[in-house]
Design a protein around this motif. Structure first.
Motif, PDB file in Angstrom:
ATOM      1  N   ARG A  24      -9.293   6.908   9.234  1.00  0.00           N
ATOM      2  CA  ARG A  24      -8.703   7.578   8.067  1.00  0.00           C
ATOM      3  C   ARG A  24      -9.543   8.796   7.676  1.00  0.00           C
ATOM      4  NH1 ARG A  24      -8.193   1.986   6.748  1.00  0.00           N
ATOM      5  NH2 ARG A  24     -10.282   2.016   5.800  1.00  0.00           N
ATOM      6  N   ILE A  25      -8.847   9.843   7.234  1.00  0.00           N
ATOM      7  CA  ILE A  25      -9.513  11.043   6.726  1.00  0.00           C
ATOM      8  C   ILE A  25      -8.986  11.318   5.315  1.00  0.00           C
ATOM      9  CG2 ILE A  25     -10.101  13.456   7.140  1.00  0.00           C
ATOM     10  CD1 ILE A  25      -9.121  13.116   9.985  1.00  0.00           C
ATOM     11  N   LEU A  26      -9.913  11.458   4.395  1.00  0.00           N
ATOM     12  CA  LEU A  26      -9.574  11.820   3.016  1.00  0.00           C
ATOM     13  C   LEU A  26      -9.807  13.321   2.857  1.00  0.00           C
ATOM     14  CD1 LEU A  26      -8.904  11.010   0.059  1.00  0.00           C
ATOM     15  CD2 LEU A  26     -11.361  10.714  -0.288  1.00  0.00           C
ATOM     16  N   PHE A  27      -8.726  14.078   2.551  1.00  0.00           N
ATOM     17  CA  PHE A  27      -8.799  15.531   2.450  1.00  0.00           C
ATOM     18  C   PHE A  27      -8.881  15.992   0.999  1.00  0.00           C
ATOM     19  CE2 PHE A  27      -6.779  14.951   6.581  1.00  0.00           C
ATOM     20  CZ  PHE A  27      -7.460  15.881   7.354  1.00  0.00           C
ATOM     21  N   ASP A  28      -9.342  17.225   0.856  1.00  0.00           N
ATOM     22  CA  ASP A  28      -9.323  17.915  -0.426  1.00  0.00           C
ATOM     23  C   ASP A  28      -7.975  18.644  -0.494  1.00  0.00           C
ATOM     24  OD1 ASP A  28      -9.825  19.177  -2.740  1.00  0.00           O
ATOM     25  OD2 ASP A  28     -11.586  20.283  -2.078  1.00  0.00           O
ATOM     26  N   LEU A  29      -7.017  18.066  -1.187  1.00  0.00           N
ATOM     27  CA  LEU A  29      -5.630  18.534  -1.141  1.00  0.00           C
ATOM     28  C   LEU A  29      -5.410  20.006  -1.439  1.00  0.00           C
ATOM     29  CD1 LEU A  29      -3.411  15.629  -2.508  1.00  0.00           C
ATOM     30  CD2 LEU A  29      -3.311  16.719  -0.290  1.00  0.00           C
ATOM     31  N   PRO A  30      -6.127  20.617  -2.366  1.00  0.00           N
ATOM     32  CA  PRO A  30      -5.845  22.033  -2.634  1.00  0.00           C
ATOM     33  C   PRO A  30      -6.051  22.937  -1.415  1.00  0.00           C
ATOM     34  CG  PRO A  30      -7.139  21.087  -4.418  1.00  0.00           C
ATOM     35  CD  PRO A  30      -7.082  20.059  -3.332  1.00  0.00           C
ATOM     36  N   ALA A  69      -4.867  10.862   5.599  1.00  0.00           N
ATOM     37  CA  ALA A  69      -4.172  10.829   6.883  1.00  0.00           C
ATOM     38  C   ALA A  69      -4.837   9.771   7.752  1.00  0.00           C
ATOM     39  CB  ALA A  69      -4.232  12.190   7.573  1.00  0.00           C
ATOM     40  N   SER A  70      -4.052   8.905   8.359  1.00  0.00           N
ATOM     41  CA  SER A  70      -4.628   7.817   9.153  1.00  0.00           C
ATOM     42  C   SER A  70      -3.867   7.652  10.461  1.00  0.00           C
ATOM     43  CB  SER A  70      -4.616   6.504   8.362  1.00  0.00           C
ATOM     44  OG  SER A  70      -3.303   6.149   7.997  1.00  0.00           O
TER      45      SER A  70
END
Length: 496
Positions: A24-30, A69-70
């Motif tokens: 899993r990847i945690l993104f900075d949405l902006p 996203a995973s």
């Protein structure tokens, strides 16, 4: 382009081969449009003492939920137990009008373990301890002290750090070895001085100057890729001893990097630094020429693996050095006839050592090969010894196809009508036929300096065959000899 991620993680700290692996990847949405993220590719590397070894690459369309996203993948059943790491991930972004090239997401290294069957789960603390242990072992490996021949067994000497700069081989990733490393520098040479020389001369001749073009500068820089071979600690009697030892060693690396690359890279600068006093000594800048070789990088550790295995063999086996340098000369030769002559010399060197004289040669079915007088051909002849060398390596049946004027030409080398790829229009050719055609070319080049497929001796059957193969079939004996010599050199590197 690197895309920042807040965090990346696996769903477990250890797995069995065959387990389901979730990433899993945690993104900075902006900063990221996850709706257009079409593929996530993950590379798994096994952490060894010497260097990380490529283990597996897989990609999938990610499941996107919020800013996460995973992807999920079953691990191969044959994955070796040990510590693994993910240190980079490639992303592909699709849009309605275009597909943008994959981009890397910047993440810190993510470690996990592959367990042996029956082994208990490995927690985060135990995993971290294993990683620290490997890092300490790697530090000892990468900083190992190297002794010159004059200091072997002496225990005394001066420690030097030695830098050898090379040019002429594009290396995509750093290659770490025991006591030294090979690192791409990401820059090439400038043609500014050449431009200045030309312009100065043109003005003296009253012809005016030429424009300095950035496109030419960029092309020149790309065509002269540079890299550094760094020896972290070399025990030597003096700086001359240190430089001589490392430059000779680096030249072996150049030979290996030039193997089947069309060009042997070379040194353009070197330096030794006394680690006690800080004093420096350097050699003059060299003048290299580059012909465009590329070091493949599907496995980032491939060059280091080759150097690690082959360099000690080259150091202790003079014949192997002769073989490798002879082949490097062949691959760097632009003229196809002279290149064949040099490649043939490689095969002849091996055949003279490995094939006994006086033995008859045969086709694969055991039928004797006859000379023009109808007598059995034997290994007293050079071309027969080369043929026997090739046959001793159990060459594979080769199927070749090319299209000429809309019609396919199909050739089968070393096979027969029972081969799976045979068709009624297939040309069947024996290895002996190609060897005698190649030898005819070799003799023309050796005696006349060239071979022309359009200017042959009409009474020489082997020259006629050579010209026919070049002009009318998918098999060019000159290229075939080069490829055969390459295989022979690689087999010798592995077997010594």
């Amino acid at each position: 382009m690197n895309i920042p991620a807040l965090r990346a993680e696996t769903n477990q700290s250890s797995y069995f081969p065959g387990d389901e692996f979730a990433f899993r990847i945690l993104f900075d949405l902006p900063h990221v449009e996850l709706a257009q993220l079409s593929n996530v590719t993950v590379n798994l590397n096994r952490v060894d003492v010497a260097r990380n070894q490529f283990a597996l690459s897989f990609g999938a369309t990610p499941h996107v939920q919020g800013n996460i996203a995973s992807i999920i993948q079953n691990l191969p059943q044959d994955l070796r137990p040990g510590i693994y790491v993910i240190d980079a991930v490639n992303l592909r972004w699709d849009s309605a009008c275009e597909i943008i090239q994959p981009q890397s997401v910047a993440i810190g290294p993510i470690f996990f373990a592959i367990r042996s069957l029956g082994e208990a789960a490995i927690g985060l603390d135990q995993l971290a301890e294993s990683v620290r242990g490997l890092q300490l072992q790697r530090w000892a490996y990468t900083t190992r002290e190297i002794h010159t021949q004059a200091c072997v067994g002496q225990g005394t000497g001066v420690p030097y750090r030695v830098l050898v700069f090379g040019v002429g081989c594009l290396i995509h990733a750093p290659q770490q070895l025991e006591g030294f490393s090979v690192t791409p520098l990401g820059r090439g040479f400038s043609h500014a001085r050449l431009h200045e020389i030309v312009n100065t001369t043109l003005y003296k001749l009253g012809l005016g100057g030429i424009e300095f073009k950035d496109t030419v500068e960029a092309q020149y820089e790309r065509s002269t890729p540079t890299f550094l071979i760094e020896y972290s600690r070399v025990l030597a009697t003096d700086h001359v001893d240190a430089l001589n030892h490392c430059r000779q060693h680096a030249d072996l690396i150049f030979e290996l990097l030039g193997l089947d690359r069309g060009h042997k890279p070379c040194e353009f600068y070197s330096m030794a630094l006394d680690q006690n006093s800080g004093q420096q000594w350097s050699n003059s800048f060299g003048s290299p020429i580059y012909r465009g070789n590329l070091l493949p990088d599907a496995d980032p550790a491939s060059a280091a693996n080759l150097i690690e295995v082959a360099t000690p063999k080259l150091e202790r086996t003079p014949f192997l050095r002769l073989l490798l340098r002879s082949y490097a000369e062949a691959t760097s030769e632009a003229d196809p006839g002279i290149a064949l002559l040099r490649s043939w010399s490689v095969l002849e060197l091996l055949a003279d050592r490995e094939i006994s004289s006086g033995n008859p040669i045969t086709y694969p079915d055991g039928k004797l090969i006859l000379n023009r007088k109808g007598n059995p051909k034997d290994t007293n002849a050079k071309e027969a010894r080369v043929y026997q060398l090739i046959m001793n390596s159990n060459p594979l049946v080769q199927s070749m196809t090319r299209t000429v004027d809309g019609r396919e030409q199909h050739l089968l080398l070393g096979g027969d009508k029972h081969s799976p790829s045979y068709t009624p229009n297939t040309i069947i050719l024996s290895v002996w036929d190609v060897v005698r055609a190649a030898y005819a070319i070799r003799n023309c080049v050796a005696h006349e300096g060239y071979f022309s497929e359009r200017e042959i001796d009409p009474d020489n059957e082997d020259q006629i065959l050579a010209a026919h193969l070049i002009l009318d079939t998918p098999l060019d004996p000159r290229r075939w000899v080069r490829d055969t010599a390459e295989l022979a050199v690689l087999q010798k590197l592995r077997s010594v």
